[in-house]
Design a protein around this motif. Sequence first.
Motif, PDB file in Angstrom:
ATOM      1  N   ILE A  87       4.006  -8.965  -2.896  1.00 45.69           N
ATOM      2  CA  ILE A  87       2.837  -8.302  -3.227  1.00 45.69           C
ATOM      3  C   ILE A  87       1.408  -8.439  -2.493  1.00 45.69           C
ATOM      4  O   ILE A  87       1.184  -9.405  -1.976  1.00 45.69           O
ATOM      5  CB  ILE A  87       2.481  -8.879  -4.827  1.00 45.69           C
ATOM      6  N   SER A  88       1.146  -7.081  -2.102  1.00 40.95           N
ATOM      7  CA  SER A  88       0.038  -7.173  -1.254  1.00 40.95           C
ATOM      8  C   SER A  88      -1.227  -6.968  -2.006  1.00 40.95           C
ATOM      9  O   SER A  88      -1.251  -6.920  -3.500  1.00 40.95           O
ATOM     10  CB  SER A  88      -0.047  -5.811  -0.417  1.00 40.95           C
ATOM     11  N   SER A  89      -2.437  -6.964  -1.519  1.00 42.07           N
ATOM     12  CA  SER A  89      -3.716  -6.810  -2.365  1.00 42.07           C
ATOM     13  C   SER A  89      -3.785  -5.417  -2.923  1.00 42.07           C
ATOM     14  O   SER A  89      -4.324  -5.359  -4.182  1.00 42.07           O
ATOM     15  CB  SER A  89      -4.873  -6.720  -1.266  1.00 42.07           C
ATOM     16  N   GLU A 127       1.897 -17.814  -4.716  1.00 44.52           N
ATOM     17  CA  GLU A 127       0.996 -18.227  -3.729  1.00 44.52           C
ATOM     18  C   GLU A 127      -0.310 -17.234  -3.829  1.00 44.52           C
ATOM     19  O   GLU A 127      -1.162 -17.524  -3.651  1.00 44.52           O
ATOM     20  CB  GLU A 127       1.635 -18.728  -2.497  1.00 44.52           C
ATOM     21  N   VAL A 128       0.173 -15.964  -3.451  1.00 41.22           N
ATOM     22  CA  VAL A 128      -0.742 -14.604  -3.483  1.00 41.22           C
ATOM     23  C   VAL A 128      -1.585 -14.819  -4.593  1.00 41.22           C
ATOM     24  O   VAL A 128      -2.830 -14.794  -4.526  1.00 41.22           O
ATOM     25  CB  VAL A 128       0.024 -13.407  -3.116  1.00 41.22           C
ATOM     26  N   PHE A 129      -0.989 -14.951  -5.752  1.00 41.87           N
ATOM     27  CA  PHE A 129      -2.005 -14.826  -7.069  1.00 41.87           C
ATOM     28  C   PHE A 129      -2.769 -15.880  -7.056  1.00 41.87           C
ATOM     29  O   PHE A 129      -3.800 -15.918  -7.503  1.00 41.87           O
ATOM     30  CB  PHE A 129      -0.738 -14.819  -8.288  1.00 41.87           C
ATOM     31  N   SER A 158       0.804  -1.294  -0.106  1.00 45.86           N
ATOM     32  CA  SER A 158      -0.033   0.012   0.167  1.00 45.86           C
ATOM     33  C   SER A 158       0.756   1.241  -0.072  1.00 45.86           C
ATOM     34  O   SER A 158       0.383   2.407  -0.371  1.00 45.86           O
ATOM     35  CB  SER A 158      -0.896   0.041   1.129  1.00 45.86           C
ATOM     36  N   ALA A 159       2.089   1.264   0.430  1.00 48.38           N
ATOM     37  CA  ALA A 159       3.021   2.183   0.556  1.00 48.38           C
ATOM     38  C   ALA A 159       3.375   3.065  -0.920  1.00 48.38           C
ATOM     39  O   ALA A 159       3.613   3.767  -1.052  1.00 48.38           O
ATOM     40  CB  ALA A 159       4.033   2.116   1.316  1.00 48.38           C
TER      41      ALA A 159
END
Length: 111
Positions: A53-55, A86-88, A22-23
């Motif tokens: 990688i965040s949302s 894994e996030v994807f 988010s930053a």
Amino acid sequence: MPFAIEKSGTALIFQPEGLINSANAAAFEADLMAQVDKGEQRIVLDLARLDYISSAGLRVVLLLAKKLKQAGGALILCDIQPNVREVFEISGFLAILKVCDTRAEAVAALN
């Protein structure tokens, strides 16, 4: 956030490094959208150097994919690190985005 940009044929290769959260997601979005606004329609996101990688970062990738599709272009992700993959996967993005194992495969798919 550091990144590298390289042109290969008709494909623009964008390689972010470190993390997207988010930053820095707004700056990441601005950098990518500026390329689309300049006329780039075929983009490879090379994620070999991306550790996290965040949302907020996922949102930018989705916006980019939509903008490119509307312009008649395409987005391909490649060299995704296991923890980022894994996030994807969890987010369901791998079902809607094109992914190649290597940068060479991604560039070939766009050229």
